[in-house]
Each structure stands twice: as C-alpha cells, then as structure tokens.
Design a protein around this motif. Structure first.
Motif, PDB file in Angstrom:
ATOM      1  N   ASP A 233      40.138  30.824 -14.011  1.00 28.40           N
ATOM      2  CA  ASP A 233      41.378  30.146 -15.104  1.00 28.40           C
ATOM      3  C   ASP A 233      42.621  29.951 -13.259  1.00 28.40           C
ATOM      4  O   ASP A 233      42.504  30.968 -12.963  1.00 28.40           O
ATOM      5  N   ASN A 234      43.092  28.936 -13.879  1.00 27.61           N
ATOM      6  CA  ASN A 234      43.946  28.630 -12.693  1.00 27.61           C
ATOM      7  C   ASN A 234      43.423  28.502 -11.011  1.00 27.61           C
ATOM      8  O   ASN A 234      44.208  29.145 -10.792  1.00 27.61           O
ATOM      9  N   GLU A 235      42.429  28.471 -11.143  1.00 32.73           N
ATOM     10  CA  GLU A 235      41.879  29.052  -9.364  1.00 32.73           C
ATOM     11  C   GLU A 235      42.003  27.383  -9.129  1.00 32.73           C
ATOM     12  O   GLU A 235      41.634  26.650  -9.457  1.00 32.73           O
ATOM     13  N   VAL A 236      42.295  27.189  -7.554  1.00 34.94           N
ATOM     14  CA  VAL A 236      42.236  26.518  -6.999  1.00 34.94           C
ATOM     15  C   VAL A 236      41.038  25.990  -5.895  1.00 34.94           C
ATOM     16  O   VAL A 236      40.379  27.181  -6.039  1.00 34.94           O
ATOM     17  N   LEU A 237      40.863  24.841  -5.749  1.00 36.51           N
ATOM     18  CA  LEU A 237      39.760  24.396  -5.290  1.00 36.51           C
ATOM     19  C   LEU A 237      39.961  23.839  -4.216  1.00 36.51           C
ATOM     20  O   LEU A 237      40.048  23.623  -3.361  1.00 36.51           O
ATOM     21  N   LYS A 238      38.477  24.904  -3.797  1.00 39.16           N
ATOM     22  CA  LYS A 238      38.171  24.728  -2.288  1.00 39.16           C
ATOM     23  C   LYS A 238      37.229  24.274  -0.944  1.00 39.16           C
ATOM     24  O   LYS A 238      36.222  23.427  -2.606  1.00 39.16           O
ATOM     25  N   THR A 239      37.452  23.431  -0.932  1.00 36.33           N
ATOM     26  CA  THR A 239      36.789  22.257  -0.107  1.00 36.33           C
ATOM     27  C   THR A 239      34.788  22.768   0.293  1.00 36.33           C
ATOM     28  O   THR A 239      34.576  24.355   0.460  1.00 36.33           O
ATOM     29  N   GLY A 240      34.060  22.499   0.135  1.00 38.87           N
ATOM     30  CA  GLY A 240      32.438  23.391   0.600  1.00 38.87           C
ATOM     31  C   GLY A 240      32.145  24.054  -0.166  1.00 38.87           C
ATOM     32  O   GLY A 240      31.195  24.907   0.170  1.00 38.87           O
ATOM     33  N   THR A 241      32.323  23.868  -1.671  1.00 41.53           N
ATOM     34  CA  THR A 241      32.370  24.912  -2.423  1.00 41.53           C
ATOM     35  C   THR A 241      32.391  24.662  -4.231  1.00 41.53           C
ATOM     36  O   THR A 241      32.270  23.656  -4.735  1.00 41.53           O
ATOM     37  N   GLY A 242      31.286  25.198  -4.690  1.00 41.08           N
ATOM     38  CA  GLY A 242      30.172  24.906  -5.858  1.00 41.08           C
ATOM     39  C   GLY A 242      30.900  25.709  -7.298  1.00 41.08           C
ATOM     40  O   GLY A 242      30.394  26.737  -7.386  1.00 41.08           O
ATOM     41  N   TYR A 243      31.617  24.332  -8.661  1.00 44.27           N
ATOM     42  CA  TYR A 243      32.245  25.288  -9.609  1.00 44.27           C
ATOM     43  C   TYR A 243      31.747  25.389 -10.293  1.00 44.27           C
ATOM     44  O   TYR A 243      31.403  24.042 -10.816  1.00 44.27           O
ATOM     45  N   LEU A 244      31.002  26.116 -11.138  1.00 46.92           N
ATOM     46  CA  LEU A 244      29.730  26.097 -13.028  1.00 46.92           C
ATOM     47  C   LEU A 244      30.775  26.741 -13.800  1.00 46.92           C
ATOM     48  O   LEU A 244      31.946  27.849 -13.706  1.00 46.92           O
ATOM     49  N   ALA A 245      31.118  25.739 -14.965  1.00 44.81           N
ATOM     50  CA  ALA A 245      32.626  25.948 -16.116  1.00 44.81           C
ATOM     51  C   ALA A 245      31.372  26.686 -16.647  1.00 44.81           C
ATOM     52  O   ALA A 245      30.788  27.149 -16.866  1.00 44.81           O
ATOM     53  N   PRO A 246      33.002  28.406 -17.074  1.00 47.65           N
ATOM     54  CA  PRO A 246      32.013  29.245 -17.370  1.00 47.65           C
ATOM     55  C   PRO A 246      31.789  28.784 -18.980  1.00 47.65           C
ATOM     56  O   PRO A 246      32.476  27.543 -19.681  1.00 47.65           O
ATOM     57  N   GLY A 247      30.692  29.247 -20.055  1.00 48.97           N
ATOM     58  CA  GLY A 247      30.139  28.841 -21.383  1.00 48.97           C
ATOM     59  C   GLY A 247      31.470  29.572 -22.435  1.00 48.97           C
ATOM     60  O   GLY A 247      32.772  30.161 -21.723  1.00 48.97           O
ATOM     61  N   GLY A 248      31.159  28.187 -23.333  1.00 49.48           N
ATOM     62  CA  GLY A 248      32.634  28.534 -24.438  1.00 49.48           C
ATOM     63  C   GLY A 248      33.847  28.663 -24.183  1.00 49.48           C
ATOM     64  O   GLY A 248      34.739  29.314 -25.258  1.00 49.48           O
ATOM     65  N   ILE A 249      33.834  27.964 -23.136  1.00 53.39           N
ATOM     66  CA  ILE A 249      35.418  27.212 -22.953  1.00 53.39           C
ATOM     67  C   ILE A 249      35.884  25.851 -22.701  1.00 53.39           C
ATOM     68  O   ILE A 249      34.304  26.010 -21.777  1.00 53.39           O
TER      69      ILE A 249
END
Length: 361
Positions: A233-249
C-alpha cells in the motif's frame, strides 16, 4: 457425454466425505476412487485412470509439491487440484511449489465453523468449475507454454495488425497485466523472459487468495531477471520491477506530486466476483497514465478486464491478449478479443518479446 473421472486423496475422513458429497451434486463429474495415502492413490491411478486428482493438503508426511511432481512424471497430462487451508503459510508455499510442478489449480478449504451443508455447497461451487475447466482444456496442452522462445520463430510482426503501428513511437510508463486461471504457470514463464534492463514497472492483478500472493511473488522473483514482489500500500513504483497485487484487496494506481506512479489498496466490494479485480486496476489508470500504458490480458475464466480495457481505449492504450491455443482458459482474453478491443493476439512465448520491442525500441 462421458463424465469427468476424479480421484480424491485426503487423509481426513470428514474432509473426504464432504468432497465426495459435493462432487456427487455434479452430473458431469464422477468420483471413481477415494484414497487416504499416497500408495493407495498411485495404485488407484493405475487401476482407475482418473482424469484428475483432488489433493487435500493436510498430510504431515506428504507435501502437495512432491506428490504433484511424482504423479505428473508418472501420469503426464492428468490434473491435480489442491484443497488447502486459508491460514497456513507452510501449505501456501507448498501449494505454490506444486503449481510450479504442474498442478492445475487450488481451492481454499471451507471455513471449519460453517455447517457441513454449507461446506458441500462451497466446495461444489468452487471446485466443480475448476474440474470442468481442466477437462475442457487438457493440461497436457500446457506444454506449448513451456517451449523456450529461442526454439520458436522470433517475433517478426506477422501477428501485428496495421492498427498497432501508431503505438510504435509511443513512450510508455507502465505495463498493466490481468490474469486468472493458469496464472502461476503463465507468469512463471512470462516474467523471466523480461530483460533485466526493462525500463518501466509491470503491475499485475491475478485472481488468487491473499495467502498465496506473497509466496507466488517470491517464487517468480527467484527465476526472474527483474525484481518481482508483492505490491504494498502506498508503494512508489520503480523501473524494472514487477508487482503482484495482494489477494483480497483491490489495487489502484495514482500519481504523487513528484509525478511518480504509486499504488493504493482499496477495500471495496468485489467486481466481477473478484477481489482484486483487473477492471478496477485498469480503470484506475485511465486518468493517471493516459496513453502511456500497455494493457495485457492473459489466461483466465470469466470476463474480468474487458471493461477496463474498454476504458483504457478512450486514451488509445494498446492491448495485447494471449491467444486461445496457449491459454489454459480463453475466457478473459477471449472476451477482450470478441469485444474487438485487442490490438494483438499472441501466443504466450511471444508476449515478453513484444513488450520489450514496444517499450525498449
């Protein structure tokens, strides 16, 4: 039409009975055998030749991952669907490893505090659809997904319709991906093909319970060239990084005063019976990223993502969907394609290359 033959492997008598009774409600599914240990299960595999095994992940001396690996080495093309607890981190990690070995899908065990009748209805509703899904798309066809890119013809533009040429000179800020059934296998093959110097973030919504998304992201990170993690939550996205959404939200995208993209959690009702939902993420990007996103819709049941892609199209955001042959289920990508919203329809082993071409041209 022949029924789908299923073998139940579970060492808990009550759990076996509930699984058996829930599947008896399905006219197209037949429980041909029940086993309470690995030896009996493997013997019944040989004698009864079931299409799929339902594995109750509550053994002290048998892990889902080792059983899946052993069974699919002996009986390739069979389906393994794992029933697991919603509050066991050890089971979650073991289940993710089993999915990596080729297990088809996972279903959470029902709340122990509800009645047996409610448990039966819960299992019937959540398990039967996955068994049918496996039957429609035999898991042996997933071998197409495992073909290394270097063993196929390189991407040469043959799949690219002329309408996509307008995107060739765009400067993109983010890749948005939606995926569901078959997602662990697909992402484990797609993300490692993204180059280490990929210059923008990748944000992914996958329909997966909360307990699995952290071990899933850790598993992908171990084989990925880019950093891959569960979004915060509130995480700034960085280049060259993959992010997986948490379940349940739900996950939404925003831009701060510095112009940086970041993500927020949004605890609102499910959309398309999903939480997180692909539509929620995609729609949140409409006024934030405008035309500087690429949307991708991969294998999955249902139509989540279609309305999100439609909204992104208002800003001329290109959309790539996975083709039918390489999808476990061509529900989500098929819905986008049938709505006329897909700019490119590609096999899985060409999507990473295409994203790289668009972003790093």
């Amino acid at each position: 039409m022949a029924k789908i033959k299923v073998l139940i492997l579970d060492n808990d008598t009550t759990s076996r009975d509930i699984l058996n009774k829930s599947l008896e409600e399905s006219k197209d599914i037949e429980v041909v055998g029940i086993a309470f240990n690995e030896k009996i299960a493997l013997d019944k595999m040989r004698l009864l030749n079931p299409d799929a095994v339902i594995f109750g992940n509550n053994f002290n001396d048998l892990s889902a991952s080792l059983f899946t690996k052993k069974l699919l080495e002996a009986y390739p093309g069979k389906g393994v669907i794992i029933i697991t607890d919603s509050n066991s981190k050890n089971q979650a990690s073991d289940t993710i490893e089993a999915l990596g070995h080729g297990a088809f899908d996972v279903v959470l065990r029902p709340d122990p505090n509800i009645s047996d009748i409610e448990k039966i209805k819960f299992i019937e509703r959540n398990l039967s659809s996955k068994i049918r899904c496996f039957s429609i798309k035999k898991f042996s066809r997933m071998a197409r997904l495992l073909t290394p890119i270097e063993e196929t013809q390189p991407y040469n533009g043959n799949f690219k319709p002329s309408c996509v040429k307008k995107y060739e000179n765009s400067k993109f800020e983010i890749v948005l991906i939606g995926v569901s059934t078959g997602g662990p296998e697909v992402l484990t093959n797609l993300i490692p093909e993204i180059p280490k110097n990929f210059p923008i973030p990748i944000l992914i919504v996958m329909h997966m319970p909360k307990i699995f998304t952290k071990p899933m992201s850790d598993s992908i990170n171990r084989v990925s060239k880019i950093k891959f993690k569960e979004a915060e939550d509130n995480e700034v996205l960085k280049t060259g990084t993959g992010y997986l959404a948490p379940g349940g939200i739900h996950l939404i995208i925003r831009r701060n005063l510095k112009g940086e993209l970041y993500v927020l959690f949004e605890d609102t009702p499910p959309v398309n019976s999903c939480k997180p939902a692909v539509d929620v993420l995609f729609k949140s990007a409409v006024g934030i990223v405008r035309e500087k996103a690429i949307s991708v819709v991969l294998t999955g049941m249902g139509s989540d993502g279609t309305e999100g892609v439609r909204a992104l199209k208002e800003n001329n955001v290109p959309c790539i969907v996975q083709d039918k042959e390489s999808s476990v289920v061509w529900g989500m990508p098929g819905s986008v394609a049938e709505a006329g919203l897909a700019d490119e329809i590609l096999p899985l082993n060409m999507i990473a290359k295409r994203l790289t071409d668009l972003v790093m041209k």
